[in-house]
Each structure stands twice: as structure tokens, then as C-alpha cells.
Design a protein around this motif. Structure first.
Motif, PDB file in Angstrom:
ATOM      1  N   LEU A 255       0.801  -1.221   0.000  1.00 19.88           N
ATOM      2  CA  LEU A 255       0.000   0.000   0.000  1.00 19.88           C
ATOM      3  C   LEU A 255       0.837   1.276   0.000  1.00 19.88           C
ATOM      4  N   LEU A 256       2.065   1.180   0.437  1.00 19.01           N
ATOM      5  CA  LEU A 256       2.863   2.395   0.594  1.00 19.01           C
ATOM      6  C   LEU A 256       3.016   3.146  -0.722  1.00 19.01           C
ATOM      7  N   ASN A 257       3.399   2.445  -1.785  1.00 21.06           N
ATOM      8  CA  ASN A 257       3.563   3.100  -3.077  1.00 21.06           C
ATOM      9  C   ASN A 257       2.225   3.559  -3.648  1.00 21.06           C
ATOM     10  N   LEU A 258       1.175   2.753  -3.446  1.00 17.82           N
ATOM     11  CA  LEU A 258      -0.144   3.124  -3.941  1.00 17.82           C
ATOM     12  C   LEU A 258      -0.619   4.427  -3.303  1.00 17.82           C
ATOM     13  N   LEU A 259      -0.460   4.535  -1.982  1.00 15.54           N
ATOM     14  CA  LEU A 259      -0.929   5.734  -1.294  1.00 15.54           C
ATOM     15  C   LEU A 259      -0.123   6.961  -1.684  1.00 15.54           C
ATOM     16  N   GLY A 260       1.145   6.749  -2.015  1.00 18.67           N
ATOM     17  CA  GLY A 260       1.925   7.880  -2.514  1.00 18.67           C
ATOM     18  C   GLY A 260       1.319   8.453  -3.784  1.00 18.67           C
ATOM     19  N   GLU A 261       0.849   7.588  -4.686  1.00 16.15           N
ATOM     20  CA  GLU A 261       0.217   8.041  -5.923  1.00 16.15           C
ATOM     21  C   GLU A 261      -1.168   8.626  -5.640  1.00 16.15           C
ATOM     22  N   VAL A 262      -1.889   8.079  -4.642  1.00 23.99           N
ATOM     23  CA  VAL A 262      -3.189   8.632  -4.254  1.00 23.99           C
ATOM     24  C   VAL A 262      -3.032  10.058  -3.751  1.00 23.99           C
ATOM     25  N   VAL A 263      -2.002  10.286  -2.957  1.00 23.68           N
ATOM     26  CA  VAL A 263      -1.736  11.632  -2.454  1.00 23.68           C
ATOM     27  C   VAL A 263      -1.360  12.554  -3.610  1.00 23.68           C
ATOM     28  N   ARG A 264      -0.528  12.070  -4.546  1.00 22.73           N
ATOM     29  CA  ARG A 264      -0.089  12.907  -5.654  1.00 22.73           C
ATOM     30  C   ARG A 264      -1.260  13.329  -6.538  1.00 22.73           C
ATOM     31  N   GLN A 265      -2.197  12.410  -6.799  1.00 22.63           N
ATOM     32  CA  GLN A 265      -3.350  12.742  -7.627  1.00 22.63           C
ATOM     33  C   GLN A 265      -4.517  13.320  -6.811  1.00 22.63           C
ATOM     34  N   ASN A 266      -4.332  13.391  -5.481  1.00 23.26           N
ATOM     35  CA  ASN A 266      -5.343  13.997  -4.596  1.00 23.26           C
ATOM     36  C   ASN A 266      -6.717  13.337  -4.779  1.00 23.26           C
ATOM     37  N   VAL A 267      -6.738  12.020  -4.627  1.00 19.40           N
ATOM     38  CA  VAL A 267      -7.970  11.239  -4.788  1.00 19.40           C
ATOM     39  C   VAL A 267      -8.674  11.173  -3.435  1.00 19.40           C
ATOM     40  N   THR A 268      -9.567  12.119  -3.202  1.00 21.84           N
ATOM     41  CA  THR A 268     -10.337  12.151  -1.957  1.00 21.84           C
ATOM     42  C   THR A 268     -11.758  11.652  -2.222  1.00 21.84           C
ATOM     43  N   GLY A 269     -12.546  11.609  -1.161  1.00 20.23           N
ATOM     44  CA  GLY A 269     -13.946  11.213  -1.307  1.00 20.23           C
ATOM     45  C   GLY A 269     -14.160   9.727  -1.431  1.00 20.23           C
ATOM     46  N   LEU A 270     -13.160   8.917  -1.027  1.00 19.27           N
ATOM     47  CA  LEU A 270     -13.294   7.472  -1.082  1.00 19.27           C
ATOM     48  C   LEU A 270     -13.462   6.905   0.324  1.00 19.27           C
ATOM     49  N   GLN A 271     -14.302   5.900   0.427  1.00 21.81           N
ATOM     50  CA  GLN A 271     -14.429   5.159   1.673  1.00 21.81           C
ATOM     51  C   GLN A 271     -13.562   3.914   1.553  1.00 21.81           C
ATOM     52  N   TRP A 272     -12.439   3.901   2.299  1.00 25.23           N
ATOM     53  CA  TRP A 272     -11.521   2.767   2.242  1.00 25.23           C
ATOM     54  C   TRP A 272     -11.984   1.682   3.208  1.00 25.23           C
ATOM     55  N   MET A 273     -11.834   0.435   2.763  1.00 26.65           N
ATOM     56  CA  MET A 273     -12.113  -0.706   3.630  1.00 26.65           C
ATOM     57  C   MET A 273     -10.875  -1.592   3.644  1.00 26.65           C
ATOM     58  N   ALA A 274     -10.416  -1.896   4.846  1.00 29.14           N
ATOM     59  CA  ALA A 274      -9.141  -2.577   5.011  1.00 29.14           C
ATOM     60  C   ALA A 274      -9.350  -4.036   5.385  1.00 29.14           C
ATOM     61  N   SER A 275      -8.541  -4.902   4.787  1.00 29.92           N
ATOM     62  CA  SER A 275      -8.522  -6.297   5.221  1.00 29.92           C
ATOM     63  C   SER A 275      -7.760  -6.385   6.533  1.00 29.92           C
ATOM     64  N   GLU A 276      -7.819  -7.566   7.151  1.00 25.78           N
ATOM     65  CA  GLU A 276      -7.151  -7.705   8.447  1.00 25.78           C
ATOM     66  C   GLU A 276      -5.637  -7.523   8.327  1.00 25.78           C
ATOM     67  N   ALA A 277      -5.108  -7.620   7.094  1.00 22.92           N
ATOM     68  CA  ALA A 277      -3.656  -7.528   6.928  1.00 22.92           C
ATOM     69  C   ALA A 277      -3.128  -6.132   7.226  1.00 22.92           C
ATOM     70  N   TRP A 278      -3.929  -5.090   7.068  1.00 28.11           N
ATOM     71  CA  TRP A 278      -3.411  -3.738   7.318  1.00 28.11           C
ATOM     72  C   TRP A 278      -4.336  -2.858   8.154  1.00 28.11           C
ATOM     73  N   THR A 279      -5.393  -3.436   8.719  1.00 30.91           N
ATOM     74  CA  THR A 279      -6.325  -2.634   9.515  1.00 30.91           C
ATOM     75  C   THR A 279      -5.634  -1.955  10.690  1.00 30.91           C
ATOM     76  N   ALA A 280      -4.806  -2.700  11.377  1.00 32.67           N
ATOM     77  CA  ALA A 280      -4.221  -2.174  12.614  1.00 32.67           C
ATOM     78  C   ALA A 280      -2.794  -1.686  12.443  1.00 32.67           C
ATOM     79  N   THR A 281      -2.297  -1.651  11.202  1.00 33.70           N
ATOM     80  CA  THR A 281      -0.910  -1.233  11.012  1.00 33.70           C
ATOM     81  C   THR A 281      -0.744   0.254  11.309  1.00 33.70           C
ATOM     82  N   THR A 282       0.359   0.593  11.936  1.00 38.29           N
ATOM     83  CA  THR A 282       0.608   1.991  12.308  1.00 38.29           C
ATOM     84  C   THR A 282       1.442   2.733  11.265  1.00 38.29           C
ATOM     85  N   VAL A 283       2.080   2.001  10.363  1.00 40.25           N
ATOM     86  CA  VAL A 283       2.960   2.658   9.400  1.00 40.25           C
ATOM     87  C   VAL A 283       2.169   3.523   8.421  1.00 40.25           C
ATOM     88  N   LEU A 284       0.856   3.220   8.268  1.00 41.87           N
ATOM     89  CA  LEU A 284       0.023   4.011   7.365  1.00 41.87           C
ATOM     90  C   LEU A 284      -0.734   5.131   8.086  1.00 41.87           C
TER      91      LEU A 284
END
Length: 831
Positions: A255-284
């Protein structure tokens, strides 16, 4: 790596070791990356990330060894290895545990050693699939705490695999339950390019199709590493899609690289849903991502509590032989990372630049580290349950009396793992189903963005699945943080729901969730939201204007409340009143010559019949009943025959009188005396009565609900029954009228000053004209219009007869009384 029991290349694994009567193995992801020289792991792995999982296993083993009820008189040992998030390293570590050897095997040893009885791990699905598929051949049990791929539930491929975390199959169903809770049917799905993500994608598509409650707007596979072009394409799809919900099944490193591109293109207004693999991660959970990820809803491993774990962690020491053996790299690395020191011998450059040496006596309680936070134990809780599952299975196996167990030597631990059932101190039941899966339950988490810019992941509900109730979702919607204005759940649908009164029409080459709402046709309804078809109303019902309910069809007939009905009723009453007035005038002046001329008795009878004609028209107004249908035509036919027969007799009398006035014509009057006149009228009327009786008896008119004229209305009308009977009735009236007209026409030029034959001729002309026009108008007028045409014909002909026959006489009686003398009538008076 291993072939015929011979290690092909020497390698060293990071691990923690302790001997015991029975040894358990463990595979944990302690480091993300490592340096791989030719001899693997001769240098120190980099980026230490996690000690909690391995230390939780050590705590559980220590707790079991101190228990008097579980495995008494048996000491558990352990061998734990770091898989470094690498399939190759994990595979080597697993076979090291299974074989009991870590260094190069001696060829004479034939791969013999002291293997572990079972392995707790691995954390990654890809690693677990590879390892368990081989270990399963030897019935070596493997209990994972984090591998969720639904493919691992295949008992044929993985006969000795178990897990304390729910499979992705349930995780997918849990996601679908949350989607259903908020009415989200238009979904974007992102998955990692590995066994975990690809299997989830297949499972999610299958479950979504079976549920019929949503569609995928897009499905994209996240690339490994940084692939700018592919990431730009994926984020562009997310940005341009009408879907407001995006589900991500991937680990945080994807997700790290993906979110970098999301920030660059300023893609707001999305409701994100996380799998158990990254729900509780603090790095994001960093400030730069929060404008985009705040409000994320995620599935999280069930939280648990492990009493005493924090005290155990505080006792960790690099030289503590009760917890680790000599040569323990992992604890040393953890210690150096936590206290920013180095154990001797340290690199000279480290001490030269002022680096501190580790003593091993540093106090963990003085360091602020997430390692000691035991308030939110999730994967650790699964590790704890996995170790205890192994221990309970060993306990049951060791209780088996020699010679009476299910297996020779009582060595099949898999058999006992299948049957364990115990409850943790936190109150959760632990058991495995026929596929080796644990009880399916997840916490639902929500990323809360606090005013001070920090992030807090709060528990907002539970999703679980039971055999009795199936899927069950409990959400505290009032506390969920929504990163939208207003603070409400977003709408994520391809097409808005079709309201009642419409049906869904699928769009060509689009998913089922994309449709147009087509209004139902007249006479059809849909009374449910998102109806796929419109239903036809019953015969006596019609669709409401909104097409959402069938309502009784409007009953239509010539009503007294209808303007036309009111007009005809008024005309009928006026005609009746006029007849009564004329009758009164004639009665009052009955002795005058005008009244007495040409048989006043027939004149009174004509007035009476006309009065009946006016009144019988009222039978055609109002809702048809059986008695009105039978009476209306009979009354009409008999009344008109009575009237026309009287006129016919009067005409015949006029001709007889004129003939009698000629020489040798006196004998003609004897046939037209008063008795003969009455008899003729009665006889002619009785013929019509016989026609009506025959008609009513053979095929009586009756009310009929006609739905052919109008789709939305029921026209109640009287069907004539026998058209022949109705035709004979009208034909008989017409025959008498024509005969009267012809006779009157022949007598129109008689030499009397007051020649009534002229008026009879004119009246019959009007009568015949009205009824000749009536026939085509009646045939071409549907429903109540036919009744109105018939009433109009009755009234018009009645008014015509009344005016033509009695108008001139009333004029003389009332306005020209000087002409109301016998001399004037006979043509000998003053003109």
C-alpha cells in the motif's frame, strides 16, 4: 536446498532455542529484509520490526510449563526462527525445524535429528502454502496465526494444516455483510499480487455474484515494488470511477507506493475498507495519509487479553537462559534496536563515534515502546491460542492408554488437534472445524482522525458467523467516524434504486448493478423497490397513476351525477311536465271543438303514452341493474307503439272521414267507430307486448361489465341479449311509424281548414328522421354514449311528436280562442 537428506549449502538462521521433553517450532516475521550474501544470514538482518509474536509464544510455553493441569510432568521446549518475510528463508527454516538440524548434515546421519512435533506459523499465506503442502505429506501439524488464504481450507492438499485466524472466505463474507449494512453495491477491489490477494479476488467475486447484492466497478492487482506507470493507471481508475468504496486486500508494504500516488493525484472522497492484513498497522497512520484514509473501516483479528504477558516481556534479558539459548541473535538485535546500543564485540567505528555498548541490564520499563503495549493484542492473541491448541492436543495424546488409542504409538498429533475444544482466559472458545479453520469472528475497526491530528483506531462492532444464525453483524454506527461532509456514510451505487412503479432494465454490457428505471406500462405495477418486472393488474383493477398499486377500475355508466345524465334527466322531466300541462289544458278545454276533433280519447291516450316515453328514458340513466335492463326496452317499445298506433288510428280516421264525405262513402265510417279504434290500438300494442315478452323470456337483456372500451375503466351497460329481439322491437315501431307517415302524407291536402293529417305527417317525418339517425349513432357509440344516444332519440322523437301534434292545438286553445269553433274548424268560419 535439501536433497536425499544432504544439505547442499551451509546457512545460519536467526532464532531462539530451548530444550524440553517435547519441542514446538515457530516461524515468525521478525524482520522485513535481510542481506543475502553467498552464505545466507552471515550478516545481521536489517530493520527489526516485531518481537511480540515470538515472545507471546515463549510466554504461552512458559505458562504451560508452570501449569499443573495441562501437560503435567512434561516440559515444552521451543525452536523459533525468523522468516524475514521471505519464502526462501521460511522454507529453509521450516525444514530445519522438521529435520531437527540447522547446520550442514552429516551424510551418515541420513537426515536424522530431533525434530519439533509441530510448528506455530507461518504468518504469510504464500509461505504457508509452500511449507504445509510438503509437511502435510508427513502429517507434521502446522497451526498458523495469520495465514488467511481460503485455499488452505482444502483438506486434500493440506491435511495437517490448522489456523486460529478465520480464512479469507469468512473475511470476504464479513466484508459483504458490512457492505450490505450500509447499502454499498458498487465496489472497487484492490488485491496484492500473491496467493493471498489473488485467492481473495476469486472468492470475493464468487461470493458477490452468489449474493446478488453488489457488483465490482473494477478489480486491480497491485504491483510488487514501485511501478509508477501501473500505479498511475490504477489510481486513475479509482479517481474516475463512480464507486465511492474501495476494498484493499493486501499487506501494508503493497500500500505504501499506492498511497503515494493517491496523495499525488489527490484522490479524496473514497471510503476505504481494510482487510485484516493492514487494519491495525501503524505505518500508514501518518498525518500525510489521514486526509485520504481517515474513516477507514476494516476487519481486524479478534482482540484478546493475555494476563501476565507484560510482566513476562519486562523480564526479557539477552542472557536469560530460561528464555533463550546462547547464540541468540533475535533477542540481541531487539535489545540493540530498543536501547540504541551494541553488544561487544562491536564495530570499532561504533565506539569511536561515541556509540554506547549494551550491558544487557538495561530496563525495558523505562523505554517508550509499542512492544510493551498489551492493550490491543490481536495477532499475538492468535499465537497464544495456537500454542495452547498444540498443548491441549499433546495433553490428550499423552493421556491415551498404550494399545487402546486410535494410532499405533499414539503419535498422530493431527488427530487430536482436530478434536480440541477449550476456552481461553479471555472467554473465547477455541476449536477447529473439519477444514482446520478456527471459529470465524472479526472485530470491525474504524480509523478516527482526532482534532489534534493524531489517529486512533476504534472498535465499532463485531462480525461473526455461527451455524445457527449464519452471518451476524453488530455495528455501533453512531460512533463511526466518516471522512465526508456531512458526517454520514457515502452512497456507492452504480444506479440508484428503482422506486415502486418502475422496473429495472439492465444496461447492455454493464454489470447487473447498472440499470435504468423504466416506468411500468398502464395496467401494470411494481410495488417493491428494485423490481425486475412489472405485474399485470387483475381484470377489474387498474394501475394507480404512480404505477405502484392496483386500484379498482372506475365504474362508468350514464349517471345522474354526470353532466350529460343531469341534462337528459332534466329534459325528460321537462317533457313529462309538458305532457302534464298539455293534458291539463286538454282536460280543461275538453268540450271545445279543437279537443273533440278527431277523437279526443285518442289524443288523451297519445299524451299519456308520450308521458310514458319521457319517463321511460329515466330507466336508461343510473347504474344498470337486471330489472332496469329488462324494463327499459320493454317500456320504451310498448310506450312508443302505443303512441304511434294511436297516431295511426287517428290518421286512418281522418282518411275514413274524408272518404265518407264523398258520395257512396258513408259505409267506411262504420269500420272506424270508437270501439274499433280502441281495439286497433290495443291489438297493435299487444303485438309489441308479445314481442317484448318473447324477447325477455328467450334472451333477456342483462347488465354487463365491459372492459373492452377503456383499459382503465369498466363500462357497465345493458347487453340486449338477443339482437334479433331488439331489432324486431325497433322494426315494429318503425313499421307503424312509416305506415302512419304514408297515410298522413296521402291525407295532407284534405280540404279541412284544420287538417290534422298535416301535423301527423310532420310529426312522423320528425320521428322517422330521429330514429333513422339513431341507428348508426347507436351502433358507433360505446358504453354510456350508446345509452345517451338512445335517450336523446327517445326525447327528441317524443318532443317532436308532442310539439307537432299538440303545439298547434294548444296555440289555438290558448292564443286563438276565436278559431276554436266548429265553423272555423270545418272551414266555414272567418279566417
Amino acid at each position: 536446498i535439501i536433497q536425499t537428506g544432504i544439505l547442499q549449502e551451509p546457512f545460519s538462521l536467526n532464532g531462539i532455542y530451548k530444550q524440553g521433553d517435547i519441542v514446538l517450532g515457530g516461524l515468525f516475521e521478525t524482520h522485513y529484509t535481510s542481506i543475502f550474501p553467498k552464505s545466507f544470514f552471515t550478516s545481521k538482518p536489517q530493520q527489526p520490526i516485531c518481537q511480540e509474536f515470538s515472545q507471546t509464544m515463549l510466554f504461552a510455553i512458559d505458562e504451560i510449563n508452570r501449569s499443573d493441569s495441562l501437560l503435567p510432568n512434561v516440559t515444552l521446549g521451543y525452536r523459533l526462527h525468523d522468516n524475514c518475510a521471505s519464502l526462501g528463508v521460511a522454507f529453509r527454516a521450516a525444514f530445519s525445524l522438521a529435520s531437527g538440524k540447522e547446520v550442514m548434515f552429516d551424510q551418515a546421519a541420513s537426515c536424522r535429528g530431533t525434530p519439533v512435533v509441530g510448528i506455530v506459523g507461518d504468518s504469510m499465506s504464500t509461505n504457508t502454502i509452500a511449507i504445509s503442502s510438503v509437511l502435510g505429506l508427513f502429517k507434521m501439524p502446522m497451526v498458523s496465526y495469520f495465514a488467511t488464504c481460503s485455499c488452505l481450507s482444502d483438506r486434500q492438499r493440506f491435511p495437517s494444516f490448522f489456523r486460529t485466524i478465520p480464512s479469507d472466505a469468512f473475511q470476504v463474507r464479513a466484508m459483504l455483510q458490512i457492505l450490505k449494512q450500509f447499502g454499498w453495491t458498487w465496489i472497487g477491489l484492490l488485491v496484492s499480487d500473491d496467493d493471498y490477494g489473488l485467492n481473495v479476488a476469486r472468492s470475493f467475486q464468487s461470493e458477490l455474484a452468489q449474493s446478488g447484492e453488489g457488483c465490482l466497478a473494477y478489480l486491480e492487482v497491485l504491483p510488487w515494488g514501485n511501478n509508477p506507470g501501473e500505479l498511475q493507471r490504477i489510481v486513475g481508475i479509482m479517481k474516475n470511477s463512480t464507486s465511492r468504496v474501495v476494498i484493499v486486500f493486501a499487506h501494508e508494504n503493497h500500500l505504501l507506493n499506492l498511497l503515494g500516488e493517491v496523495v499525488r493525484q489527490n484522490v479524496t472522497g473514497l471510503q476505504w475498507m481494510a482487510s485484516e492484513a493492514w487494519t491495525a498497522t501503524t505505518v500508514l497512520q501518518i498525518p500525510s495519509y489521514m486526509p485520504f484514509l481517515a474513516g477507514t473501516l476494516g476487519i481486524a483479528i479478534r482482540r484478546g487479553e493475555i494476563p501476565g504477558l507484560r510482566d513476562f516481556l519486562l523480564r526479557i534479558r539477552p542472557d536469560n537462559d530460561t528464555l533463550s539459548s546462547k547464540g541468540n541473535n533475535i533477542v540481541h538485535q531487539f535489545w540493540e534496536e530498543t536501547f540504541q546500543c551494541r553488544f561487544p564485540p562491536s564495530p570499532p567505528k561504533w565506539t569511536d563515534e561515541g556509540g554506547r555498548l549494551c550491558t544487557g541490564q538495561e530496563n525495558l520499563a523505562t523505554v517508550k515502546t509499542e512492544f510493551l503495549d498489551v492493550s490491543n493484542l490481536r495477532p499475538e492473541y492468535n499465537v497464544y491460542k495456537a500454542v495452547y491448541a498444540m498443548a491441549h492436543a499433546l495433553h490428550d495424546m499423552l493421556k491415551c492408554v498404550p494399545g487402546s488409542g486410535p494410532f499405533v504409538g499414539q503419535t498422530c498429533l493431527v488427530y487430536y488437534l482436530d478434536r480440541i475444544n477449550f476456552t481461553t482466559p479471555f472467554g473465547d472458545q477455541v476449536s477447529f472445524d473439519e477444514n482446520g479453520d478456527g471459529l470465524p469472528i472479526y472485530d470491525v475497526m474504524n480509523w478516527l482522525w482526532l482534532p489534534d491530528g493524531s489517529t486512533f483506531v476504534q472498535n465499532v462492532g463485531v462480525v461473526k458467523e455461527t451455524a445457527a444464525k449464519g452471518g451476524e453483524t453488530t455495528l455501533k454506527e453512531d460512533i463511526i467516524f466518516w471522512n465526508f461532509v456531512p458526517k454520514k456514510p457515502p452512497r456507492s451505487v452504480c444506479s440508484e434504486s428503482c422506486p415502486p412503479g418502475t422496473r429495472m432494465a439492465r444496461r447492455k454490457n454493464k454489470p447487473d448493478c447498472c440499470f435504468d428505471c423504466i416506468p411500468c406500462s398502464e395496467g401494470e405495477i411494481s410495488n417493491m423497490t428494485d423490481s425486475t418486472e412489472c405485474l399485470s393488474c387483475p381484470e377489474d383493477f387498474w394501475s394507480s397513476p404512480q404505477r405502484d398499486v392496483c386500484v379498482p377500475k372506475m365504474i362508468e355508466f350514464l349517471s345522474y351525477d354526470d353532466p350529460l345524465g343531469m341534462s337528459l334527466t332534466t329534459a325528460s322531466l321537462i317533457g313529462t311536465l309538458n305532457c302534464a300541462i298539455v293534458l291539463g289544458i286538454f282536460t280543461h278545454h275538453r268540450t271545445t271543438p279543437v279537443v273533440r276533433a278527431n277523437n279526443s280519447e285518442l289524443s288523451f291516450l297519445i299524451l299519456l303514452s308520450l308521458k310514458l316515453c319521457f319517463l321511460c328514458s329515466l330507466l336508461f340513466i343510473g347504474q344498470p341493474r337486471l330489472w332496469t335492463c329488462q324494463l327499459r326496452h320493454a317500456a320504451f317499445g310498448i310506450s312508443f307503439v302505443l303512441c304511434v298506433s294511436c297516431i295511426l288510428v287517428k290518421t286512418m280516421v281522418v282518411l275514413a272521414v274524408f272518404k265518407a264525405s264523398k258520395p257512396a262513402g258513408g259505409s267506411s265510417l262504420k269500420w272506424f267507430g270508437a270501439v274499433q279504434q280502441r281495439g286497433t290500438v290495443v291489438f297493435l300494442t299487444l303485438i309489441q307486448a308479445a314481442i317484448c315478452t318473447t324477447w325477455l323470456v328467450s334472451s333477456s337483456p342483462a347488465p354487463h361489465k365491459n372492459t373492452q372500451y377503456h383499459n382503465d375503466r369498466i363500462v357497465v351497460e345493458c347487453v340486449v341479449g338477443s339482437r334479433v329481439g331488439f331489432g324486431v322491437l325497433l322494426g315494429y315501431i318503425g313499421l307503424l311509424a312509416i305506415l302512419s307517415f304514408l297515410l298522413a302524407f296521402l291525407a295532407r291536402n284534405l280540404p279541412d281548414n284544420f287538417n290534422e293529417a298535416k301535423f301527423i305527417t310532420f310529426s312522423m317525418l320528425v320521428f322517422c328522421a330521429v330514429w333513422i339517425a339513431f341507428i348508426p349513432a347507436y351502433i358507433n357509440s360505446p358504453g354510456k354514449s350508446a345509452d345517451a344516444v338512445e335517450v336523446f332519440a327517445i326525447l327528441a322523437s317524443s318532443f317532436g311528436l308532442l310539439g307537432a301534434l299538440f303545439g298547434p292545438k294548444c296555440f289555438i286553445i290558448l292564443l286563438r280562442p276565436e278559431r276554436n269553433t266548429k265553423k272555423a274548424i270545418m272551414g266555414r268560419g272567418n279566417k
